[in-house]
Motif scaffolding. Structure first.
Motif, PDB file in Angstrom:
ATOM      1  N   ALA A 136      -3.188   5.042  -2.883  1.00 45.51           N
ATOM      2  CA  ALA A 136      -4.022   5.790  -2.700  1.00 45.51           C
ATOM      3  C   ALA A 136      -3.534   7.202  -3.301  1.00 45.51           C
ATOM      4  O   ALA A 136      -2.140   7.537  -3.383  1.00 45.51           O
ATOM      5  CB  ALA A 136      -4.136   6.638  -1.200  1.00 45.51           C
ATOM      6  N   TRP A 188      -8.178   6.408  -5.207  1.00 44.18           N
ATOM      7  CA  TRP A 188      -7.014   5.090  -4.820  1.00 44.18           C
ATOM      8  C   TRP A 188      -7.070   4.343  -6.781  1.00 44.18           C
ATOM      9  O   TRP A 188      -7.994   4.070  -6.816  1.00 44.18           O
ATOM     10  CB  TRP A 188      -7.174   4.146  -3.656  1.00 44.18           C
ATOM     11  CG  TRP A 188      -8.000   3.690  -4.091  1.00 44.18           C
ATOM     12  CD1 TRP A 188      -9.536   3.927  -3.116  1.00 44.18           C
ATOM     13  CD2 TRP A 188      -8.305   2.019  -3.686  1.00 44.18           C
ATOM     14  NE1 TRP A 188     -10.304   2.551  -2.847  1.00 44.18           N
ATOM     15  CE2 TRP A 188      -9.211   1.709  -3.101  1.00 44.18           C
ATOM     16  CE3 TRP A 188      -7.185   1.041  -4.271  1.00 44.18           C
ATOM     17  CZ2 TRP A 188      -9.517   0.557  -3.747  1.00 44.18           C
ATOM     18  CZ3 TRP A 188      -7.846  -0.326  -4.885  1.00 44.18           C
ATOM     19  CH2 TRP A 188      -9.048  -0.570  -4.053  1.00 44.18           C
ATOM     20  N   PHE A 200       0.904  -1.193  -0.431  1.00 44.75           N
ATOM     21  CA  PHE A 200       0.152  -0.153   0.140  1.00 44.75           C
ATOM     22  C   PHE A 200       0.712   1.444  -0.089  1.00 44.75           C
ATOM     23  O   PHE A 200       1.517   1.104   0.607  1.00 44.75           O
ATOM     24  CB  PHE A 200      -1.159   0.234   1.472  1.00 44.75           C
ATOM     25  CG  PHE A 200      -1.709  -0.684   1.407  1.00 44.75           C
ATOM     26  CD1 PHE A 200      -3.204  -0.573   0.938  1.00 44.75           C
ATOM     27  CD2 PHE A 200      -1.249  -2.039   1.288  1.00 44.75           C
ATOM     28  CE1 PHE A 200      -4.094  -1.387   0.544  1.00 44.75           C
ATOM     29  CE2 PHE A 200      -3.053  -3.331   1.790  1.00 44.75           C
ATOM     30  CZ  PHE A 200      -3.756  -2.888   1.122  1.00 44.75           C
ATOM     31  N   ASN A 228      -6.471   6.893   5.981  1.00 44.49           N
ATOM     32  CA  ASN A 228      -5.893   7.690   4.336  1.00 44.49           C
ATOM     33  C   ASN A 228      -5.258   8.975   4.871  1.00 44.49           C
ATOM     34  O   ASN A 228      -5.093   9.996   4.260  1.00 44.49           O
ATOM     35  CB  ASN A 228      -6.430   7.479   3.149  1.00 44.49           C
ATOM     36  CG  ASN A 228      -6.095   7.373   2.057  1.00 44.49           C
ATOM     37  OD1 ASN A 228      -4.690   7.624   2.021  1.00 44.49           O
ATOM     38  ND2 ASN A 228      -5.850   8.368   0.756  1.00 44.49           N
ATOM     39  N   TRP A 243      -0.042   3.988   1.318  1.00 45.06           N
ATOM     40  CA  TRP A 243      -2.073   5.024   1.733  1.00 45.06           C
ATOM     41  C   TRP A 243      -1.008   5.555   3.054  1.00 45.06           C
ATOM     42  O   TRP A 243      -0.567   4.915   3.804  1.00 45.06           O
ATOM     43  CB  TRP A 243      -2.124   3.472   1.970  1.00 45.06           C
ATOM     44  CG  TRP A 243      -3.864   3.930   2.424  1.00 45.06           C
ATOM     45  CD1 TRP A 243      -4.540   4.030   2.801  1.00 45.06           C
ATOM     46  CD2 TRP A 243      -4.775   3.001   1.008  1.00 45.06           C
ATOM     47  NE1 TRP A 243      -5.865   4.164   3.209  1.00 45.06           N
ATOM     48  CE2 TRP A 243      -6.500   3.024   1.630  1.00 45.06           C
ATOM     49  CE3 TRP A 243      -4.426   2.889  -0.090  1.00 45.06           C
ATOM     50  CZ2 TRP A 243      -7.627   2.976   1.028  1.00 45.06           C
ATOM     51  CZ3 TRP A 243      -5.949   2.595  -1.115  1.00 45.06           C
ATOM     52  CH2 TRP A 243      -7.638   2.821  -0.303  1.00 45.06           C
TER      53      TRP A 243
END
Ligand code: FAD
Length: 489
Positions: free
Chosen positions: A215, A220, A79, A370, A81
């Motif tokens: 993201a 995202w 990720f 996020n 994020w």
């Protein structure tokens, strides 16, 4: 109009429908499955969780067939994020050095995966009719007693059954017949625009099969490797950004990807697929909902016909196959004369709603993360200073065993889960004002603790204490996982 009768008739041959049909037919009952398309057919939902691969698929007997299909092995997720600029990775194994035999899932081309499950249903004795579109349910008083469908020649049929299953997915034409309403989430009001590329880059080993989720300002992007060269790339855009998808889809897709430097870099040598099943750019919206009723006498909803949360964290096929397992257990118990319909189906609905609720809360918290650096994952990481972060343990739990289901668990992380459950307790007790909704949630806390217990059972096998009901006075699963049993303390 001809009429036949079966014990169970299932509308829809996706993962939910074929799983339920197989698990009921395996108990010797007569099952008809009606599928509108002729397989293989395209479907989105390509990133799986270990619970599906090592729990339900094992019960279905397709483990070797899945291995032979050579789907990319997904060891976890990577990720970009939250507030951290650099990507971070979680592994289904507690630590990358402790990879157990079940600490992975697959990234699947759904046309192939769903066909494996449907062909398996045929082998298990299910009568499968493809190209048959279900049009409506047949009712007698309070009870649903059958279905009407149109065959490939356009001929209409009526079939009778003790149970009618709606597994026909998000576009279900039947779900409202169960009663109640389809309630759409106010929080997950996103849109997805997705397509496919050849020759996208891969994450470094051992994570080349991971889902990469990145993201960016408008939402995202998922980046899912489906073979050595094929990649699924989907942009999930917040509702207030939906005008970015209006007009020319091709241009919108290109522009959104260009907003995201990491994905742009991964696609720098890639070519978009423009022909065949993967050539079309597709849009999905209004996909986050749940029906207020999951069953009525004679009728049950499973999979997307009942509910779906959001693509992040790949819970869709898990919820579809898990709900199918719960419903199959209830039907098998009722047809065997072991339980009445109310008792068996209330257990199905309560467990299914709880699993949905856990994912819903978890994903809300994940989206909030996020926007908030002081979010629970970073907080959780600080709680124990060992290498096995709570986050990784938590992902294991939601990735396979949050349901408290021994049938879905075969991993080797019991001791760490128990440790995690303790850490969650300490965090919840601290009440330091920084707590985010996830750990404040009683349902998530309870499920995580149960997950720890269940995994302990999986490791200890027969030496473990007998399974406890998930709800006070509720049922437990039979040792083979195919039926419910009353709890005998
Ligand atoms: P489906 O897979 O939709 O199967 C339903 C079947 O019913 C279909 O084959 C259809 O042809 C058939 N049918 C429909 N109408 C009729 C009728 N009238 N008569 C007969 N048959 C009928 N999930 C994941 O696990 N991982 C992911 O990465 C993921 N990504 C997603 C991304 C997006 C943008 C979205 C919207 C969803 C995603 N999902 C993901 C969710 C996943 O797609 C679904 O949860 C999953 O496919 C549900 O399985 P199902 O068997 O309930 O329904």
């Amino acid at each position: 109009m001809s009429e036949e009768t079966f014990d169970v008739v299932v509308a829809g041959g996706g993962p939910a429908g074929s799983t339920l049909a197989s698990l009921v037919a395996m108990q010797g009952h007569r099952v008809l499955l009606l599928e509108k398309e002729v397989f293989p057919r395209y479907q989105i939902g390509e990133s799986l969780l270990p619970s599906t691969v090592h729990g339900v698929c094992k019960m279905l007997g397709v483990t070797e067939e899945l291995a032979a299909a050579k789907f990319p092995v997904k060891r976890g997720g990577t990720f970009r994020w939250g507030a951290r600029p650099e990507p971070w990775t979680f592994s289904f194994a507690v630590s990358p050095r402790m990879t157990g035999p079940t600490s992975f899932a697959y990234q699947v081309e759904r046309s192939r995966f769903d066909e494996i499950l449907l062909n398996n249903a045929k082998r298990k004795g299910v009568t499968v009719r493809e190209g048959c579109s279900v049009t409506e349910v047949v009712e007698e008083g309070e009870r649903v007693t059958g279905l009407r469908y149109t065959d490939p020649e356009g001929v209409e049929h009526q079939v009778g059954a003790r149970f009618v299953i709606d597994a026909s997915g998000n576009k279900s034409r039947l779900h409202s017949s169960v009663g109640g309403t389809r309630d759409y989430s106010e929080f997950f009001r996103n849109l997805a625009l997705f397509g496919y590329f050849e020759n996208g880059k891969r994450l470094p080993e051992p994570y080349s099969g991971n889902i990469l989720s990145v993201a960016f300002d408008s939402g995202w992007i998922w980046y899912i490797p489906l073979s050595d060269t094929l990649t699924s790339v989907g942009v999930v855009v917040r509702r207030e950004m939906s005008e970015k998808i209006q007009g020319d889809r091709e241009e919108a897709y290109k522009a959104l990807i260009a907003e995201c430097p990491l994905i742009t870099e991964y696609l720098s040598d890639a070519r978009r697929v423009t022909t065949g099943d993967y050539g079309e750019l597709r849009v999905r919206k209004d996909y986050s909902y749940r029906q207020t009723a999951f069953w009525r006498p004679g009728m049950i909803l499973v999979g997307d016909a009942a509910c779906f949360v959001d693509p992040v964290f790949s819970s869709g096929v898990h919820l579809a196959t898990y709900s199918a397992l719960l419903a199959a257990r209830s039907i098998n118990s009722i047809l065997a004369g072991d339980l009445d319909e109310d008792t068996a189906l209330n257990e199905f609905e309560a467990r299914y709603r709880r699993e949905y609720g856990v994912f819903y809360e978890f994903l809300v918290a994940f989206y909030q993360m996020n926007q908030n650096e002081e979010s629970y994952f970073w907080h959780a990481k600080q709680v124990t200073k060992n290498e096995h972060t709570e986050f990784e343990s938590f992902v294991e739990l939601v990735g396979g065993v949050s349901s408290g289901e021994s049938a879905l668990v075969a991993s080797r992380i019991a001791e760490h889960s128990a440790e995690f459950a303790g850490a969650v307790d300490r965090m919840a007790a601290a009440d330091d004002g920084d707590m985010v909704p996830l750990f404040k949630s009683q349902v998530v806390k309870q499920v995580m603790q149960e997950g720890g217990q269940v995994q302990m059972r999986a490791v200890l096998g027969e030496d473990a204490a007998p399974e406890e009901p998930v709800f006070p006075g509720g049922l437990v699963s039979s040792p083979d996982g195919m039926k419910w049993l009353p709890y005998r303390g």
